[in-house]
Design a protein around this motif. Structure first.
Motif, mmCIF file in Angstrom:
data_model
loop_
_atom_site.group_PDB
_atom_site.id
_atom_site.type_symbol
_atom_site.label_atom_id
_atom_site.label_comp_id
_atom_site.label_asym_id
_atom_site.label_seq_id
_atom_site.Cartn_x
_atom_site.Cartn_y
_atom_site.Cartn_z
ATOM 1 N N SER A 110 -8.323 -0.763 -8.115
ATOM 2 C CA SER A 110 -8.855 0.496 -7.611
ATOM 3 C C SER A 110 -8.746 0.552 -6.092
ATOM 4 O O SER A 110 -9.359 -0.256 -5.380
ATOM 5 N N GLY A 111 -7.960 1.500 -5.591
ATOM 6 C CA GLY A 111 -7.836 1.647 -4.147
ATOM 7 C C GLY A 111 -9.153 2.028 -3.499
ATOM 8 O O GLY A 111 -9.445 1.611 -2.374
ATOM 9 N N ARG A 112 -9.940 2.818 -4.198
ATOM 10 C CA ARG A 112 -11.246 3.213 -3.656
ATOM 11 C C ARG A 112 -12.136 1.994 -3.453
ATOM 12 O O ARG A 112 -12.816 1.876 -2.430
ATOM 13 N N HIS A 113 -12.126 1.059 -4.395
ATOM 14 C CA HIS A 113 -12.976 -0.116 -4.259
ATOM 15 C C HIS A 113 -12.383 -1.159 -3.318
ATOM 16 O O HIS A 113 -13.119 -1.999 -2.794
ATOM 17 N N LEU A 114 -11.095 -1.073 -3.088
ATOM 18 C CA LEU A 114 -10.458 -2.022 -2.170
ATOM 19 C C LEU A 114 -10.579 -1.580 -0.714
ATOM 20 O O LEU A 114 -10.729 -2.416 0.181
ATOM 21 N N THR A 115 -10.541 -0.277 -0.467
ATOM 22 C CA THR A 115 -10.452 0.187 0.921
ATOM 23 C C THR A 115 -11.614 1.048 1.403
ATOM 24 O O THR A 115 -11.788 1.212 2.604
ATOM 25 N N VAL A 167 0.837 -1.208 0.000
ATOM 26 C CA VAL A 167 0.000 0.000 0.000
ATOM 27 C C VAL A 167 0.871 1.257 0.000
ATOM 28 O O VAL A 167 0.350 2.375 -0.053
ATOM 29 N N TRP A 168 2.182 1.068 0.050
ATOM 30 C CA TRP A 168 3.116 2.190 0.000
ATOM 31 C C TRP A 168 4.455 1.692 -0.491
ATOM 32 O O TRP A 168 4.773 0.500 -0.404
ATOM 33 N N ARG A 169 5.223 2.627 -1.032
ATOM 34 C CA ARG A 169 6.563 2.328 -1.507
ATOM 35 C C ARG A 169 7.485 3.439 -1.016
ATOM 36 O O ARG A 169 7.098 4.592 -0.943
ATOM 37 N N TYR A 215 -0.911 4.993 -2.080
ATOM 38 C CA TYR A 215 0.199 5.215 -3.005
ATOM 39 C C TYR A 215 -0.302 4.889 -4.401
ATOM 40 O O TYR A 215 -0.947 3.857 -4.609
ATOM 41 N N ARG A 216 -0.035 5.746 -5.372
ATOM 42 C CA ARG A 216 -0.558 5.531 -6.715
ATOM 43 C C ARG A 216 0.390 4.641 -7.513
ATOM 44 O O ARG A 216 1.244 5.116 -8.269
ATOM 45 N N VAL A 260 -0.735 -7.460 -5.539
ATOM 46 C CA VAL A 260 -1.891 -6.582 -5.701
ATOM 47 C C VAL A 260 -1.457 -5.146 -5.420
ATOM 48 O O VAL A 260 -0.976 -4.830 -4.330
ATOM 49 N N LEU A 261 -1.634 -4.275 -6.417
ATOM 50 C CA LEU A 261 -1.152 -2.903 -6.327
ATOM 51 C C LEU A 261 -2.307 -1.917 -6.490
ATOM 52 O O LEU A 261 -2.760 -1.652 -7.602
ATOM 53 N N PRO A 262 -2.832 -1.365 -5.383
ATOM 54 C CA PRO A 262 -3.899 -0.371 -5.482
ATOM 55 C C PRO A 262 -3.361 0.988 -5.919
ATOM 56 O O PRO A 262 -2.164 1.261 -5.817
ATOM 57 N N ASP A 263 -4.248 1.830 -6.418
ATOM 58 C CA ASP A 263 -3.811 3.164 -6.865
ATOM 59 C C ASP A 263 -3.959 4.228 -5.777
ATOM 60 O O ASP A 263 -3.789 5.411 -6.053
#
Length: 243
Positions: A211-216, A134-136, A191-192, A185-188
């Motif tokens: 989609s980070g919005r749909h994941l979280t 979720v971050w890099r 972190y984008r 799995v890489l959400p946007d």
């Protein structure tokens, strides 16, 4: 009732269900589009003076999105707060129903009914092991007891760090690679991650951009999340090797 939301998910849920109730939201509350309310800064560092000036009857917060210090400061100023903390899909659906009822909704909104139906029988994907950054810089991944982890579990994705004692571990990249996951799995958000920023670190491993919005988020996006995330998980990419 006058409500200020410091949680993007709840901003969308309240605005979609009880138009006119919201008088303030954070700068990161991007849904629904065109929301016309006062902006009170970020989720982590909101403008408490601006919030108090709106004279809210209730401020909505979340354990992960917001700081305890801000919740305490609002309570000390006599501002009523409601703190949410869903860690499963079922918990989110239940909490949303209770909150909206308390705010004055006399019937369950269509989007919440649709979300319950969608998650009662989500798409069945082939089981796979995953790491979920979720971050890099530094690398941060989903650990145990997280809402997003439960979302993925229901779609057939088993998080390698699901049993980790920390909810957001910070492993080194070599450790992440060493787990040899079936998919990364890489959400946007937050972190984008993009088709190159993320997959470059896991050369040869399929990476699903989701989609980070749909994941979280836990709000109206829950109704579309199972189908959208399933489609995104089924179409991973493999990026070039990094330096």
């Amino acid at each position: 009732m006058r409500v200020v939301s410091l949680v993007p998910s709840l901003t969308e849920a309240v605005a979609a269900t009880l138009p006119g109730l919201l008088v303030g939201a954070t700068d990161w509350c991007t849904h629904p589009a065109g929301l016309d309310v006062a902006r009170v800064g970020g989720s982590k560092y909101p403008d408490l003076d601006a919030i108090r000036a709106l004279r809210p009857d209730l401020v909505l917060l979340n354990v992960e999105e917001n700081r305890r210090a801000d919740a305490d400061a609002l309570a000390a100023a006599g501002v009523p707060t409601r703190v949410t903390y869903p860690r499963t899909v079922a918990g989110a659906l239940a909490e949303l129903g209770e909150l909206l009822g308390e705010l004055g909704a006399t019937v369950e909104p269509d989007w919440l009914t649709a979300a319950r139906k969608a998650w009662a029988a989500p798409p069945a994907l082939a089981p796979r092991r995953a790491v979920v950054p979720v971050w890099r810089r530094p690398w941060v991944v989903l650990g145990g007891d997280t809402f997003a982890g439960d979302v993925l579990r229901r779609l057939g994705v088993r998080n390698v760090y699901a049993e980790h004692p920390e909810r957001y571990p910070r492993p080194e990249l070599d450790e992440l690679r060493g787990h040899t996951p079936d998919v990364v799995v890489l959400p946007d958000e937050p972190y984008r991650f993009t088709a190159t920023d993320g997959p470059d670190a896991f050369a040869g491993t399929p990476c699903a951009l989701v989609s980070g919005r749909h994941l979280t988020w836990y709000g109206p996006s829950l109704a579309d999340a199972p189908a959208l995330l399933a489609a995104q998980l089924a179409n991973p990419v493999v990026g070039p090797a990094g330096p």
